[in-house]
Design a protein around this motif. Structure first.
Motif, PDB file in Angstrom:
ATOM      1  N   ALA A  24       0.915  -1.250   0.124  1.00 12.10           N
ATOM      2  CA  ALA A  24      -0.026   0.065   0.095  1.00 12.10           C
ATOM      3  C   ALA A  24       0.896   1.493  -0.136  1.00 12.10           C
ATOM      4  N   ARG A  25       1.862   1.322   0.840  1.00  8.02           N
ATOM      5  CA  ARG A  25       2.928   2.289   0.777  1.00  8.02           C
ATOM      6  C   ARG A  25       3.570   2.636  -0.512  1.00  8.02           C
ATOM      7  N   LYS A  26       3.960   1.391  -1.207  1.00  8.38           N
ATOM      8  CA  LYS A  26       4.592   1.499  -2.447  1.00  8.38           C
ATOM      9  C   LYS A  26       3.760   2.269  -3.471  1.00  8.38           C
ATOM     10  N   LEU A  27       2.478   1.525  -3.412  1.00  8.27           N
ATOM     11  CA  LEU A  27       1.390   2.173  -4.466  1.00  8.27           C
ATOM     12  C   LEU A  27       1.154   3.864  -4.195  1.00  8.27           C
ATOM     13  N   VAL A  28       0.949   4.046  -2.883  1.00  9.50           N
ATOM     14  CA  VAL A  28       0.599   5.659  -2.534  1.00  9.50           C
ATOM     15  C   VAL A  28       1.886   6.499  -2.798  1.00  9.50           C
ATOM     16  N   GLU A  29       2.943   6.137  -2.212  1.00  5.44           N
ATOM     17  CA  GLU A  29       4.096   7.106  -1.906  1.00  5.44           C
ATOM     18  C   GLU A  29       5.008   6.926  -3.383  1.00  5.44           C
ATOM     19  N   SER A  30       5.284   5.653  -3.802  1.00  8.60           N
ATOM     20  CA  SER A  30       6.091   5.431  -5.052  1.00  8.60           C
ATOM     21  C   SER A  30       5.397   5.617  -6.101  1.00  8.60           C
ATOM     22  N   ASP A  31       4.291   4.865  -6.532  1.00  9.17           N
ATOM     23  CA  ASP A  31       3.602   4.697  -7.810  1.00  9.17           C
ATOM     24  C   ASP A  31       2.651   5.633  -8.048  1.00  9.17           C
ATOM     25  N   GLU A  32       2.244   6.459  -6.785  1.00  8.92           N
ATOM     26  CA  GLU A  32       1.601   7.702  -6.705  1.00  8.92           C
ATOM     27  C   GLU A  32       0.072   7.378  -7.556  1.00  8.92           C
ATOM     28  N   VAL A  33      -0.562   6.374  -7.006  1.00  7.00           N
ATOM     29  CA  VAL A  33      -1.869   5.965  -7.795  1.00  7.00           C
ATOM     30  C   VAL A  33      -2.926   6.848  -7.105  1.00  7.00           C
ATOM     31  N   LEU A  34      -4.053   7.061  -7.778  1.00  8.16           N
ATOM     32  CA  LEU A  34      -5.141   7.966  -7.594  1.00  8.16           C
ATOM     33  C   LEU A  34      -5.889   7.183  -6.320  1.00  8.16           C
ATOM     34  N   ILE A  35      -6.151   6.044  -6.552  1.00  5.71           N
ATOM     35  CA  ILE A  35      -6.959   5.031  -5.295  1.00  5.71           C
ATOM     36  C   ILE A  35      -6.180   3.569  -5.447  1.00  5.71           C
ATOM     37  N   VAL A  36      -6.563   2.977  -4.118  1.00  7.95           N
ATOM     38  CA  VAL A  36      -6.412   1.632  -4.258  1.00  7.95           C
ATOM     39  C   VAL A  36      -7.578   0.919  -4.148  1.00  7.95           C
ATOM     40  N   PHE A  37      -7.907   0.259  -5.097  1.00  7.59           N
ATOM     41  CA  PHE A  37      -9.012  -0.437  -5.755  1.00  7.59           C
ATOM     42  C   PHE A  37      -9.024  -1.860  -5.442  1.00  7.59           C
ATOM     43  N   ASN A  38     -10.147  -2.312  -4.618  1.00  7.06           N
ATOM     44  CA  ASN A  38     -10.212  -3.706  -4.472  1.00  7.06           C
ATOM     45  C   ASN A  38      -9.405  -4.681  -3.789  1.00  7.06           C
ATOM     46  N   PRO A  39      -8.675  -3.905  -2.820  1.00  2.29           N
ATOM     47  CA  PRO A  39      -7.608  -4.858  -2.212  1.00  2.29           C
ATOM     48  C   PRO A  39      -8.377  -5.883  -1.386  1.00  2.29           C
ATOM     49  N   LEU A  40      -7.669  -7.285  -1.518  1.00  3.62           N
ATOM     50  CA  LEU A  40      -8.559  -8.239  -0.884  1.00  3.62           C
ATOM     51  C   LEU A  40      -8.150  -8.981   0.321  1.00  3.62           C
ATOM     52  N   GLY A  41      -9.369  -9.239   1.076  1.00  2.00           N
ATOM     53  CA  GLY A  41      -9.091  -9.882   2.337  1.00  2.00           C
ATOM     54  C   GLY A  41      -9.238  -8.807   3.702  1.00  2.00           C
ATOM     55  N   THR A  42      -9.972  -9.342   4.573  1.00  2.67           N
ATOM     56  CA  THR A  42     -10.144  -8.647   5.833  1.00  2.67           C
ATOM     57  C   THR A  42      -9.031  -8.337   6.651  1.00  2.67           C
ATOM     58  N   PRO A  43      -8.162  -9.147   6.929  1.00  5.67           N
ATOM     59  CA  PRO A  43      -6.907  -8.879   7.712  1.00  5.67           C
ATOM     60  C   PRO A  43      -5.954  -7.788   6.942  1.00  5.67           C
ATOM     61  N   PRO A  44      -5.624  -8.144   5.690  1.00  8.04           N
ATOM     62  CA  PRO A  44      -4.968  -7.075   4.729  1.00  8.04           C
ATOM     63  C   PRO A  44      -5.349  -5.604   4.838  1.00  8.04           C
ATOM     64  N   ASN A  45      -6.984  -5.699   4.642  1.00  5.62           N
ATOM     65  CA  ASN A  45      -7.361  -4.332   4.514  1.00  5.62           C
ATOM     66  C   ASN A  45      -7.437  -3.567   5.842  1.00  5.62           C
ATOM     67  N   THR A  46      -7.696  -4.559   6.909  1.00  7.00           N
ATOM     68  CA  THR A  46      -7.590  -3.837   8.383  1.00  7.00           C
ATOM     69  C   THR A  46      -6.249  -3.310   8.402  1.00  7.00           C
TER      70      THR A  46
END
Length: 409
Positions: free
Chosen positions: A98-120
């Motif tokens: 998530a940090r990589k996507l937001v801070e390095s890849d600079e995505v607009l959103i994180v869409f449909n990440p899977l799983g309850t423990p991972p999303n928590t």
């Protein structure tokens, strides 16, 4: 003089209109990091490896759907750049991705990440960063909490709603049931158990005779199933992900345990659960659905199903069409496409969440008739309806009416 005044008035009015139009045009185009005139960068996290890798097909289907969108000209002229990473269903790895996507890849959103423990594990981070954690691939009830977590939204019917619907059925059909519960020892499993208890109400304490948990890191749950059989339960509530669901069905057949069997719908896939477990072992299992089953012949002339098959023929021909996760991914990708289209030229993260929270009676080709997508600023649960179904032969047969087990966050 009046004529000059008239002309000056008209000229002033024209200038005012022009100014309004220009400022309107300028105001319309609004981008946050991850969006430009030509591109929308979308992040995604999936368990392509590890204990929940059966769900990796979701990310692959979404990637194929965005390729389809791009081939058809994109969304409002912008191409989707879909960046998806593997977290192996491991929360520390999810945080890293998530940090990589937001801070390095600079995505607009994180869409449909899977799983309850991972999303928590990433929910507080995503909300602190004010990056949409949109249409998460888990039915945990807590994703519907716009007040505390305005940047997180679920997609599928939540687990407590689903459990309540099973509880209603048990109370009606088997009011003196002795219920054995097997659940994954995390938020996902506990959410289902809470819904069942709430649905059974005062009778929960006497009806539920055992709650057995298992760890996602276990190689097998055979011993858990043997233990549950020894307690003489006549109803089994099976809260497991696909790998363990297939194991449990096989083991139950092997040891001759035949209770009334409820299987959570996250594992109702014919391709990844029922077939590997053996159709002969799966007869009579009860689950629930909100998506059309691609293996069901009743949909052969259905327009939505035809469009789905055409999409797969062209963009993902190797897909297992009996795997419900492929249909799931297709509908949620369509849901995102609807939201991004509604954003127009305002691709700010704030507007993405605003549009996601303004969906009214959206019909998607993969949803069962009568089941629509609805959200509001105070309701972040896009789908809350289900229909019960029973496994017969080599397919699921739906029965009863469309049920609503609405539960708030």
């Amino acid at each position: 003089m009046p004529a000059i005044q008239l002309r000056l008035g008209a000229f002033s009015a024209a200038i005012a209109v022009l100014a309004a139009t220009s400022s309107g045009a300028l105001a319309q185009k609004k981008y946050d990091i991850g969006a430009t005139d030509t591109e929308i960068k979308i992040g995604n996290i999936m368990p392509y490896s590890g204990p929940a890798s059966a769900y990796g097909v979701i990310g692959k289907t979404e990637d194929a759907y965005f390729r389809k969108i791009n081939a058809e000209g994109g969304i409002n002229g912008r191409k989707i750049n879909f960046v998806t990473y593997d977290d192996a269903y491991s929360p520390p790895k999810t945080v890293e991705q998530a940090r990589k996507l937001v801070e390095s890849d600079e995505v607009l959103i994180v869409f449909n990440p899977l799983g309850t423990p991972p999303n928590t594990a990433i929910q507080k981070y995503m909300n602190a960063k004010k990056v949409p954690q949109l249409f998460v691939a888990t039915g945990a009830t807590k994703w519907n909490d716009p007040k505390e977590f305005p940047w997180t939204m679920g997609w599928q019917p939540n687990y407590q709603s689903e459990s309540r619907i099973y509880a209603q059925y048990i109370l009606r059909e088997k009011p003196n049931a002795k219920i054995a519960v097997l659940y994954q020892n995390d938020d996902y499993g506990k959410d289902y158990v809470k819904g069942l208890k709430d649905g059974l109400g005062a009778k929960a304490a006497s009806m539920i005779i055992v709650e057995e948990s298992y760890e996602v890191t276990q190689p097998t749950i055979d011993s858990n199933i043997v233990k549950l059989k020894s307690l003489d339960a006549d109803v089994f509530f099976n809260v497991t992900t696909p790998k363990f669901a297939a194991q449990s069905i096989k083991k139950m057949a092997e040891i001759g345990w035949k209770p009334m069997h409820f299987l959570n719908n996250v594992s109702a896939s014919i391709g990844s659960v029922m077939k590997p477990a053996g159709f002969e072992n799966s007869q009579g299992i009860i689950s629930s659905a909100y998506l059309k089953d691609p293996t069901d012949s009743q949909w052969k002339d259905d327009a939505g199903m035809k469009a789905w098959n055409e999409f797969l023929d062209k963009y993902y021909p190797e897909a297992n069409r009996a795997d419900a996760s492929v249909m799931y991914a297709y509908t949620v990708a369509q849901g995102l496409a609807h939201v991004l289209k509604a954003c127009g030229d305002d691709l700010s993260r704030e507007n993405v969440m605003k549009q996601a929270a303004s969906i009214k009676n959206l019909e998607l080709g993969g949803l069962l008739p009568g089941i629509n997508v609805n959200t509001s600023p105070t309701d972040f649960a896009p789908i809350s309806q289900l229909q019960l179904m029973r496994f017969k032969g080599d397919t699921w047969e739906r029965f009863g009416e469309i049920l609503n087990g609405d539960v708030g966050g």
